[in-house]
Motif scaffolding. Structure first.
Motif, PDB file in Angstrom:
ATOM      1  N   ASP A   1     101.434  56.975  13.313  1.00  0.00           N
ATOM      2  CA  ASP A   1     100.988  57.385  15.085  1.00  0.00           C
ATOM      3  C   ASP A   1      99.633  56.804  15.127  1.00  0.00           C
ATOM      4  N   TYR A   2      99.711  56.448  16.446  1.00  0.00           N
ATOM      5  CA  TYR A   2      98.487  56.058  16.888  1.00  0.00           C
ATOM      6  C   TYR A   2      98.059  56.911  18.037  1.00  0.00           C
ATOM      7  N   VAL A   3      96.746  56.847  18.362  1.00  0.00           N
ATOM      8  CA  VAL A   3      95.680  56.808  18.965  1.00  0.00           C
ATOM      9  C   VAL A   3      94.453  56.209  20.167  1.00  0.00           C
ATOM     10  N   ARG A   4      94.656  55.871  21.576  1.00  0.00           N
ATOM     11  CA  ARG A   4      93.721  55.518  21.862  1.00  0.00           C
ATOM     12  C   ARG A   4      92.878  55.708  23.164  1.00  0.00           C
ATOM     13  N   LEU A   5      91.851  55.299  22.554  1.00  0.00           N
ATOM     14  CA  LEU A   5      90.286  55.692  22.555  1.00  0.00           C
ATOM     15  C   LEU A   5      89.536  54.545  23.297  1.00  0.00           C
ATOM     16  N   ASP A   6      89.076  55.910  24.701  1.00  0.00           N
ATOM     17  CA  ASP A   6      87.564  54.731  25.230  1.00  0.00           C
ATOM     18  C   ASP A   6      86.915  54.419  24.951  1.00  0.00           C
ATOM     19  N   VAL A   7      86.516  53.254  24.842  1.00  0.00           N
ATOM     20  CA  VAL A   7      85.164  52.823  24.396  1.00  0.00           C
ATOM     21  C   VAL A   7      83.560  52.640  24.728  1.00  0.00           C
ATOM     22  N   VAL A   8      83.213  53.960  24.091  1.00  0.00           N
ATOM     23  CA  VAL A   8      81.911  54.180  23.997  1.00  0.00           C
ATOM     24  C   VAL A   8      81.194  54.219  23.885  1.00  0.00           C
ATOM     25  N   ASP A   9      79.655  53.786  24.788  1.00  0.00           N
ATOM     26  CA  ASP A   9      78.284  53.654  23.680  1.00  0.00           C
ATOM     27  C   ASP A   9      78.065  54.156  22.595  1.00  0.00           C
ATOM     28  N   GLY A  10      77.378  54.278  21.635  1.00  0.00           N
ATOM     29  CA  GLY A  10      76.684  54.809  20.764  1.00  0.00           C
ATOM     30  C   GLY A  10      77.798  55.342  19.682  1.00  0.00           C
ATOM     31  N   ASP A  11      79.427  55.523  20.387  1.00  0.00           N
ATOM     32  CA  ASP A  11      79.845  56.210  19.125  1.00  0.00           C
ATOM     33  C   ASP A  11      79.855  55.072  17.237  1.00  0.00           C
ATOM     34  N   ARG A  12      80.528  55.787  16.854  1.00  0.00           N
ATOM     35  CA  ARG A  12      80.772  55.930  15.124  1.00  0.00           C
ATOM     36  C   ARG A  12      81.891  56.431  14.798  1.00  0.00           C
ATOM     37  N   PHE A  13      82.780  55.350  13.881  1.00  0.00           N
ATOM     38  CA  PHE A  13      83.409  55.702  13.571  1.00  0.00           C
ATOM     39  C   PHE A  13      83.668  55.689  12.196  1.00  0.00           C
ATOM     40  N   VAL A  14      84.345  56.586  11.151  1.00  0.00           N
ATOM     41  CA  VAL A  14      84.721  56.620  10.014  1.00  0.00           C
ATOM     42  C   VAL A  14      86.122  56.176   9.496  1.00  0.00           C
ATOM     43  N   ILE A  15      86.475  55.638   8.658  1.00  0.00           N
ATOM     44  CA  ILE A  15      87.757  54.819   7.976  1.00  0.00           C
ATOM     45  C   ILE A  15      87.683  55.864   6.608  1.00  0.00           C
ATOM     46  N   CYS A  16      88.297  56.251   6.372  1.00  0.00           N
ATOM     47  CA  CYS A  16      88.205  56.489   4.824  1.00  0.00           C
ATOM     48  C   CYS A  16      89.197  56.838   3.341  1.00  0.00           C
ATOM     49  N   SER A  17      89.701  57.109   2.642  1.00  0.00           N
ATOM     50  CA  SER A  17      90.749  57.355   1.849  1.00  0.00           C
ATOM     51  C   SER A  17      90.528  58.934   1.842  1.00  0.00           C
TER      52      SER A  17
END
Length: 258
Positions: free
Chosen positions: A187-203
């Motif tokens: 599955d894919y989700v497209r997101l804008d590039v926004v200043d200050g964003d933080r992502f967490v990728i985790c199991s």
């Protein structure tokens, strides 16, 4: 303690510049003898793969997925088509290993990549299984990906509340995985590039031990990715560390161009 790797990268966009900083870690946890997770954190692709299966099947599955995706990241240009080709190759790799061909063998594949092929750069989250991508934006955390799990299907159908799901006996049963028999399209989700964003990728080794609020708390307490990763890992281990734990944190800054 597992070693946390930290990196940064600068991307020149049309009108400004993107500065990325990230950190990653994977840990066996307190109750498992081996770590069946695998992590890829190399610009422009960030992925967590959580393997499953008896003997060493899970290790083979997750390592195969990450190895094939690593080759895509090395090209510096990632697309959904390239990801799907890499995952199809991983399926063949897994199927070629006799010790990894039972029905229980498979791996989640969840992550994020920066797509600069269009007029505007964008993030693309991808997901197979129940590992997760979270986004912290403007002080609020959201789960970007949707779990492929029995529990999530029960929640979606209204037969189970999120609170009931936390201790459901089928909590570990996923409905989609990359395995030796067939390739699965993420599955894919497209997101804008926004200043200050933080992502967490985790199991799910992290989300079994920390709530979404807990993840948000540690991000707020630790602005730097490596400190945030270390704090979340420490908390997950203190809370039981019942599974392998893998975490990637990515910080996004947009600054004026030269």
């Amino acid at each position: 303690m597992a070693e946390v790797s930290a990196h940064s990268h600068t991307v020149d966009l049309t009108r400004d510049r993107l500065e990325l900083a990230w950190a990653a870690v994977t840990h066996t946890g307190r109750r498992r003898e081996v770590n069946q997770d695998a992590v890829l954190a190399e610009f422009p692709l960030f992925v967590v793969a959580d393997g499953m299966g008896g003997h060493i099947g899970g290790e083979i599955a997750s390592a195969s997925a990450v190895e094939r995706l690593h080759a895509v990241a090395d090209t510096g240009s990632v697309s959904t088509k390239a990801i799907e080709k890499a995952l199809a190759r991983a399926v063949k790799d897994i199927a070629a290993r006799p010790e990894a061909t039972d029905e229980a063998t498979g791996t989640t594949v969840t992550g994020l990549f920066l797509d600069v092929s269009g007029a505007e750069a964008s993030w693309v989250a991808l997901n197979i299984g129940d590992s997760r991508v979270y986004l912290l934006r403007a002080g609020a955390i959201v789960q970007v990906t949707t779990d492929h799990s029995v529990v999530q299907e029960l929640i979606a159908s209204g037969r189970l509340s999120p609170e009931e799901a936390e201790n459901h006996p089928y909590g570990n049963v996923i409905t989609r995985a990359l395995g030796p028999s067939e390739s699965v399209t993420p599955d894919y989700v497209r997101l804008d590039v926004v200043d200050g964003d933080r992502f967490v990728i985790c199991s799910d080794g992290l989300t079994k031990e920390l709530t979404d609020f807990g993840i948000q708390h540690f991000l707020a307490e630790h602005p730097e990715p490596d400190a945030a990763v270390e704090a979340m890992l420490d908390a997950a281990l203190e809370n039981g560390g019942r599974d392998n734990i893998s975490i990637v944190v990515v910080n996004v800054s947009r600054v004026p161009g030269p």
